[in-house]
Design a protein around this motif. Structure first.
Motif, short mmCIF file in Angstrom:
data_model
loop_
_atom_site.label_atom_id
_atom_site.label_comp_id
_atom_site.label_asym_id
_atom_site.label_seq_id
_atom_site.Cartn_x
_atom_site.Cartn_y
_atom_site.Cartn_z
N ARG A 56 0.83 -1.21 0.00
CA ARG A 56 0.00 0.00 0.00
C ARG A 56 0.86 1.26 0.00
NH1 ARG A 56 -5.35 1.13 1.21
NH2 ARG A 56 -5.66 3.33 0.71
N LEU A 57 1.99 1.23 0.67
CA LEU A 57 2.89 2.37 0.70
C LEU A 57 3.52 2.62 -0.67
CD1 LEU A 57 4.73 1.93 4.12
CD2 LEU A 57 3.08 3.69 3.50
N ARG A 58 3.67 1.61 -1.49
CA ARG A 58 4.25 1.81 -2.82
C ARG A 58 3.30 2.57 -3.74
NH1 ARG A 58 6.91 -3.41 -5.38
NH2 ARG A 58 7.48 -1.75 -6.84
N THR A 59 2.00 2.44 -3.52
CA THR A 59 1.01 3.17 -4.34
C THR A 59 0.56 4.46 -3.70
OG1 THR A 59 -0.77 1.86 -3.35
CG2 THR A 59 0.21 1.04 -5.40
N ALA A 60 0.59 4.52 -2.36
CA ALA A 60 0.18 5.74 -1.65
C ALA A 60 1.21 6.00 -0.56
CB ALA A 60 -1.22 5.59 -1.06
N ARG A 61 2.26 6.71 -0.94
CA ARG A 61 3.41 6.88 -0.04
C ARG A 61 3.05 7.68 1.21
NH1 ARG A 61 8.67 6.02 -0.87
NH2 ARG A 61 8.21 5.60 -3.08
N TYR A 62 2.09 8.59 1.10
CA TYR A 62 1.75 9.45 2.22
C TYR A 62 0.46 9.01 2.93
CZ TYR A 62 5.20 12.40 -0.05
OH TYR A 62 6.35 12.87 -0.61
N ASP A 63 0.11 7.73 2.79
CA ASP A 63 -1.07 7.18 3.45
C ASP A 63 -0.74 6.89 4.92
OD1 ASP A 63 -3.40 6.02 4.21
OD2 ASP A 63 -3.47 4.54 2.59
N ARG A 64 -1.37 7.62 5.83
CA ARG A 64 -1.07 7.43 7.26
C ARG A 64 -1.51 6.06 7.75
NH1 ARG A 64 -2.84 13.30 9.90
NH2 ARG A 64 -1.36 14.58 8.69
N SER A 65 -2.63 5.56 7.22
CA SER A 65 -3.11 4.24 7.64
C SER A 65 -2.10 3.15 7.27
CB SER A 65 -4.46 3.96 6.99
OG SER A 65 -4.91 2.66 7.31
N ALA A 66 -1.53 3.24 6.07
CA ALA A 66 -0.55 2.24 5.66
C ALA A 66 0.70 2.31 6.54
CB ALA A 66 -0.18 2.45 4.19
N TRP A 67 1.14 3.53 6.85
CA TRP A 67 2.31 3.67 7.73
C TRP A 67 2.01 3.12 9.13
CZ3 TRP A 67 7.12 4.21 6.65
CH2 TRP A 67 7.52 4.87 5.49
N THR A 68 0.79 3.33 9.62
CA THR A 68 0.43 2.85 10.96
C THR A 68 0.50 1.33 11.04
OG1 THR A 68 -1.00 4.77 11.32
CG2 THR A 68 -1.37 2.84 12.71
N TRP A 69 -0.11 0.65 10.07
CA TRP A 69 -0.11 -0.82 10.10
C TRP A 69 1.26 -1.39 9.76
CZ3 TRP A 69 -3.75 -2.91 12.69
CH2 TRP A 69 -5.01 -2.31 12.74
N PHE A 70 2.04 -0.67 8.98
CA PHE A 70 3.41 -1.13 8.71
C PHE A 70 4.25 -1.10 9.99
CE2 PHE A 70 7.82 -0.31 7.50
CZ PHE A 70 8.06 -1.36 6.64
N VAL A 71 4.10 -0.04 10.76
CA VAL A 71 4.85 0.06 12.03
C VAL A 71 4.38 -1.00 13.02
CG1 VAL A 71 5.29 1.55 14.01
CG2 VAL A 71 5.38 2.50 11.71
N ILE A 72 3.06 -1.26 13.07
CA ILE A 72 2.54 -2.28 13.99
C ILE A 72 3.09 -3.66 13.65
CG2 ILE A 72 0.45 -3.50 14.69
CD1 ILE A 72 -1.04 -0.85 14.50
N ALA A 73 3.07 -4.02 12.35
CA ALA A 73 3.58 -5.33 11.95
C ALA A 73 5.09 -5.42 12.17
CB ALA A 73 3.24 -5.59 10.49
N LEU A 74 5.81 -4.33 11.88
CA LEU A 74 7.25 -4.33 12.09
C LEU A 74 7.59 -4.44 13.58
CD1 LEU A 74 10.03 -4.04 10.73
CD2 LEU A 74 9.83 -1.56 11.03
N PHE A 75 6.82 -3.75 14.42
CA PHE A 75 7.05 -3.85 15.86
C PHE A 75 6.79 -5.27 16.37
CE2 PHE A 75 5.51 -3.55 20.25
CZ PHE A 75 6.57 -2.90 20.85
N ALA A 76 5.75 -5.92 15.83
CA ALA A 76 5.46 -7.30 16.25
C ALA A 76 6.59 -8.24 15.86
CB ALA A 76 4.14 -7.76 15.63
N SER A 77 7.14 -8.05 14.65
CA SER A 77 8.22 -8.93 14.20
C SER A 77 9.50 -8.67 14.99
CB SER A 77 8.46 -8.70 12.71
OG SER A 77 9.52 -9.51 12.24
N LEU A 78 9.87 -7.37 15.15
CA LEU A 78 11.08 -7.05 15.91
C LEU A 78 10.93 -7.42 17.38
CD1 LEU A 78 12.04 -3.59 14.37
CD2 LEU A 78 13.13 -5.81 13.98
N GLY A 79 9.72 -7.23 17.92
CA GLY A 79 9.50 -7.57 19.33
C GLY A 79 9.70 -9.05 19.59
#
Length: 222
Positions: A56-79
């Protein structure tokens, strides 16, 4: 014919990193009480949410919703990677971590649904100068112009038809008198919009009838 297999170092690195992250998520889910096939489903859920947010970020780079869920998934993986590195006793998982692991499927489903079904914001159009429409030509002319001054109009030379030659026996009109009569007739036409009657010109000049008729004939007045 033998085919050479080209090994991509970046792809190999991605496979190794994905396998390690997958194993860490599985170990954490299993330690939090999710045994069997459920422990294997958690890494898939986290990675799929991460991939969906990245697409989603590749098609809508400034989409806040996409950034939010990307950070959540990244935090779950790194955690999970950090928790299984010896910083957390997997034999005694705290209650808050069990709650997070148990609630992750619903959170991941919500994030994936929003990423798939949310409309993509269109790109803002570039600002371009808009040419102002030209004012219509009819609007640039006044329709309520005052009537011209007879004196000023009389001084402007006009192209008049060549008057016919007087009939034999008619009195000769002096050039100065003819010019004066023409100015009076032109002023009358400019102020009223109609030619000056011959009788009005005769009364204005106070000339004998033959002379007045000759001037009217010269000016083509009726």
């Amino acid at each position: 014919m033998s085919r050479s297999i080209r090994v991509d170092a970046v792809l190999v690195q991605a496979v190794i990193a994905g396998a390690l992250s997958f194993a860490h998520l599985h170990d954490l889910a299993e330690a939090a009480g999710q045994t069997g096939w459920k422990a294997w489903a958690y890494p898939v859920s986290v990675d799929l949410l991460l991939v969906a947010a990245w697409r989603r970020l590749r098609t809508a780079r400034y989409d806040r919703s996409a950034w939010t869920w990307f950070v959540i998934a990244l935090f779950a993986s790194l955690g999970a990677n950090i928790a299984t590195a010896g910083l957390l006793d997997l034999a005694k998982v705290p209650a808050w971590l069990r709650i997070l692991v148990a609630g992750w499927p619903a959170l991941a489903f919500l994030g994936g649904t929003l990423l798939v079904h949310s409309p993509t914001e269109p790109a803002a159009p570039s600002a371009q100068p808009v040419d102002e429409p030209a004012a219509p030509e009819a609007g640039m002319h006044r329709t309520d112009e005052p009537a011209p001054d007879p004196a000023s109009v009389a001084t402007v030379p006009e192209l008049t038809p060549v008057p016919p030659k007087p009939a034999p026996g008619a009195p000769v009109v002096p050039a100065a008198l003819l010019d004066h009569a023409r100015k009076i007739a032109d002023a009358h036409r400019a102020s009223t919009g109609a030619p000056m009657p011959a009788d009005a010109l005769t009364a204005r000049l106070q000339l004998p009838a033959p002379m007045a008729d000759a001037i009217a004939a010269e000016l083509q007045l009726t």
